[in-house]
Design a protein around this motif. Structure first.
Motif, PDB file in Angstrom:
ATOM      1  N   ILE A 123     -47.644  29.663   8.249  1.00 18.58           N
ATOM      2  CA  ILE A 123     -48.951  29.373   7.645  1.00 18.58           C
ATOM      3  C   ILE A 123     -48.773  29.341   6.128  1.00 18.58           C
ATOM      4  CG2 ILE A 123     -50.383  30.333   9.483  1.00 18.58           C
ATOM      5  CD1 ILE A 123     -50.894  32.653   7.427  1.00 18.58           C
ATOM      6  N   ASN A 129     -46.992  39.230   4.297  1.00 17.43           N
ATOM      7  CA  ASN A 129     -45.983  39.106   5.338  1.00 17.43           C
ATOM      8  C   ASN A 129     -45.737  37.616   5.587  1.00 17.43           C
ATOM      9  OD1 ASN A 129     -45.621  41.988   6.112  1.00 17.43           O
ATOM     10  ND2 ASN A 129     -47.829  41.811   6.421  1.00 17.43           N
ATOM     11  N   ILE A 139     -49.909  33.168  17.080  1.00 17.72           N
ATOM     12  CA  ILE A 139     -49.467  33.438  15.705  1.00 17.72           C
ATOM     13  C   ILE A 139     -48.579  34.679  15.737  1.00 17.72           C
ATOM     14  CG2 ILE A 139     -51.650  34.646  15.171  1.00 17.72           C
ATOM     15  CD1 ILE A 139     -51.296  33.574  12.227  1.00 17.72           C
ATOM     16  N   LYS A 141     -46.680  37.411  13.440  1.00 15.07           N
ATOM     17  CA  LYS A 141     -46.535  37.971  12.090  1.00 15.07           C
ATOM     18  C   LYS A 141     -45.240  38.745  12.004  1.00 15.07           C
ATOM     19  CE  LYS A 141     -49.698  40.957  10.256  1.00 15.07           C
ATOM     20  NZ  LYS A 141     -50.811  41.283   9.337  1.00 15.07           N
ATOM     21  N   ALA A 196     -60.676  28.988  13.071  1.00 14.27           N
ATOM     22  CA  ALA A 196     -61.122  30.092  12.218  1.00 14.27           C
ATOM     23  C   ALA A 196     -61.229  29.693  10.741  1.00 14.27           C
ATOM     24  CB  ALA A 196     -60.151  31.264  12.354  1.00 14.27           C
ATOM     25  N   GLN A 312     -59.953  39.398   5.056  1.00 12.43           N
ATOM     26  CA  GLN A 312     -59.394  39.988   6.273  1.00 12.43           C
ATOM     27  C   GLN A 312     -60.337  39.797   7.461  1.00 12.43           C
ATOM     28  OE1 GLN A 312     -56.310  40.976   5.844  1.00 12.43           O
ATOM     29  NE2 GLN A 312     -56.179  42.895   4.733  1.00 12.43           N
ATOM     30  N   LEU A 314     -62.324  36.650   9.896  1.00 12.59           N
ATOM     31  CA  LEU A 314     -62.319  35.224  10.243  1.00 12.59           C
ATOM     32  C   LEU A 314     -63.579  34.889  11.011  1.00 12.59           C
ATOM     33  CD1 LEU A 314     -58.659  34.843  11.651  1.00 12.59           C
ATOM     34  CD2 LEU A 314     -59.463  34.277   9.345  1.00 12.59           C
ATOM     35  N   ILE A 323     -58.977  41.014  11.122  1.00 12.49           N
ATOM     36  CA  ILE A 323     -57.527  40.897  11.279  1.00 12.49           C
ATOM     37  C   ILE A 323     -56.826  41.882  10.348  1.00 12.49           C
ATOM     38  CG2 ILE A 323     -57.548  38.461  11.981  1.00 12.49           C
ATOM     39  CD1 ILE A 323     -56.704  37.771   9.075  1.00 12.49           C
ATOM     40  N   ASP A 324     -55.521  42.036  10.564  1.00 15.59           N
ATOM     41  CA  ASP A 324     -54.658  42.769   9.621  1.00 15.59           C
ATOM     42  C   ASP A 324     -55.037  44.240   9.461  1.00 15.59           C
ATOM     43  OD1 ASP A 324     -52.691  43.233   7.804  1.00 15.59           O
ATOM     44  OD2 ASP A 324     -53.477  41.939   6.239  1.00 15.59           O
TER      45      ASP A 324
END
Ligand SMILES: Nc1ncnc2c1ncn2[C@@H]1O[C@H](COP(=O)(O)OP(=O)(O)O)[C@@H](O)[C@H]1O
Ligand SMILES: [Mg+2]
Length: 446
Positions: A123, A129, A139, A141, A196, A312, A314, A323-324
């Motif tokens: 991305i 990261n 996805i 990470k 998103a 952080q 979506l 997320i995260d």
């Protein structure tokens, strides 16, 4: 370029060039100091032709040493394997197979069946990261700076998925290596949401619409964000309630609160020593931190997000997702995994609304009309977010507005952190947190 056939030659080359290359990598968290040396900690050969090597190195800097993860290949000029769609796809295949290579374990979550054979692409958004997207499904990470043990991002996603949380992307798999003799998360695979839109982009678009509208007010223009802000508040409160259901809650005792206040004062002292512009606000800030002790009733502490802001979250067709869950990347792991008040996340989001509104004023401080509109947008959306949070809050947490002293202290603590960040990175933005501090300390508890 000519292919290097021996993986050890490749690793030697990469390690030798890293001190020079690292500062240019956006995921490298040590840009403030020179790199003194790099040494390989662990090398795992994942593919022979072309070479695909998983590499953990220790990066030494003055007064600091940290492990970082790399995926390297002899195919690319810069050795970066994550930019190669086929090699990235190999990682997904290993997760789908549930493979283990020399102690590096690739696993899918129980009951999950993955489609293999997809190509991967990194991305492009700014991140700490490296994330690879496969088709419109997955996805992955890859954590760059590694912390020994299970990564809180994976731990909290699993816990939330277990209780059926609707405001996260489903965790689908993981990659686990070994660091200091302990199993350590190096990667996390999740459901990818192709539709998103990130919260920061949505919020700042709404602010820009308002600024462009001349005489209209926030509730009258097309891009009004308040409905979204309210639903976002509900989503955050629901995630907190789900984290409580999955992992429990405790009551903070007087010692916990005292420690919290002392940490906020300590941070203030260290920031003010470096940033003289903060000096006029010190007495009011100290008083506000001290007031956190006066919070009525029991204060609940639990697992929280820890680094919550509009970047952080979506917005998807199903609603808002968080997320995260890794916590603040710069903070020590003990702090990131500690039980804390959910109001810290609420404060993080309130600060983010303030930033979204006031970032347009950077560089034009004398435009009074814009300043009035920014404040109007911020007030409206902060109130809507808090309202939404209160509607869905767990009983243990309650309405944030009933915990005004504590919430205000958390917000000011965050703003003090922002002052140090902006001072070091974007001095022209210093006015954003400073003007918030002036406003919040001047207003008293709402
Ligand atoms: N499940 C997902 N679906 C769609 N996009 C995602 C998803 N997870 C992350 N992203 C995108 O990737 C970016 C970085 O993800 P994040 O988990 O915050 O990584 P980092 O730890 O590097 O900050 C997000 O800002 C978002 O744009
Ligand atoms: Mg992030």
């Amino acid at each position: 370029m000519s292919a290097v056939t021996d993986p050890h030659d490749l690793v030697d080359k990469v390690v030798a060039e890293l001190p020079e290359r690292l500062p240019a990598q956006r995921w490298f968290g040590g840009k403030d100091r020179p790199v003194t040396s790099v040494r390989p900690l662990r090398t795992t050969v994942l593919g022979e032709d072309p070479l695909l090597v998983h590499l953990v190195v220790e990066v030494a800097q003055p007064d600091r040493r940290a492990p970082y993860q790399l995926l390297v290949t002899d195919l690319a000029e810069d050795y970066d394997a994550t930019a190669d769609p086929e090699l990235a796809g190999r990682l997904l295949d290993l997760v789908a197979e549930g493979a283990e290579v020399d102690g590096l374990r690739f696993a899918h979550e129980p009951g999950v069946e993955l489609e293999a054979g997809l190509r991967g692409r990194p991305i492009t958004s700014e991140q700490s990261n490296t994330s690879l997207v496969f088709g419109s499904q997955y996805i992955l990470k890859l954590f760059r700076k590694l912390t020994t043990g299970e990564n809180p991002d994976l731990v909290l996603h699993r816990a939330l998925h277990r209780v059926g949380c609707e405001h996260i992307a489903q965790p689908l798999g993981s990659i686990t290596g070994e660091l200091d003799g302990e199993p350590t998360t190096v990667g996390m695979l999740q459901q990818f949401l192709p539709d998103a839109v990130d919260g920061w982009a949505m919020a700042t678009t709404s602010v820009r619409d308002l600024m462009a509208e001349g005489d209209l007010h926030a509730d009258e223009v097309g891009g009004d964000f308040a409905g979204e802000a309210q639903r976002l508040g509900q989503a955050v409160a629901t995630v907190h309630a789900d984290l409580e259901r999955a992992l429990g809650t405790q009551r903070a005792d007087a010692g916990d609160i005292d420690r919290t206040v002392r940490n906020m004062v300590a941070r203030l002292d260290s920031v003010v020593a470096a940033v003289p512009e903060l000096r006029p606000y010190v007495p009011a800030l100290r008083e506000a931190f001290d007031r956190a002790r006066d919070t009525p009733g029991a204060v609940a502490i639990q697992h929280i997000h820890g680094d919550l802001h509009l970047g952080q979250v979506l917005r998807t067709v199903q609603g808002w997702l968080l997320i995260d869950f890794e916590g603040e990347p710069g903070a020590p792991i003990a702090e990131r995994t500690a039980l804390r008040s959910p109001l810290r996340d609420v404060a993080g989001m309130l600060r983010s609304f303030d930033y979204a509104a006031h970032q347009l004023l950077v560089g034009q401080p004398e435009d009074h009309q814009l300043a009035v509109r920014a404040l109007e947008w911020s007030r409206r959306n902060r109130a809507a977010f808090t309202e939404g949070y209160a509607e869905a809050a767990a009983e243990s947490v309650g309405d944030p507005r009933g915990r005004g002293y504590l919430l205000r202290a958390f917000e000011l603590d965050k703003a003090v952190y922002e002052v140090s960040y902006e001072y070091a990175n974007r001095p022209e933005w210093l006015t954003v947190p400073l003007s918030s501090i002036a406003r919040i300390t001047g207003e008293g508890v709402r």
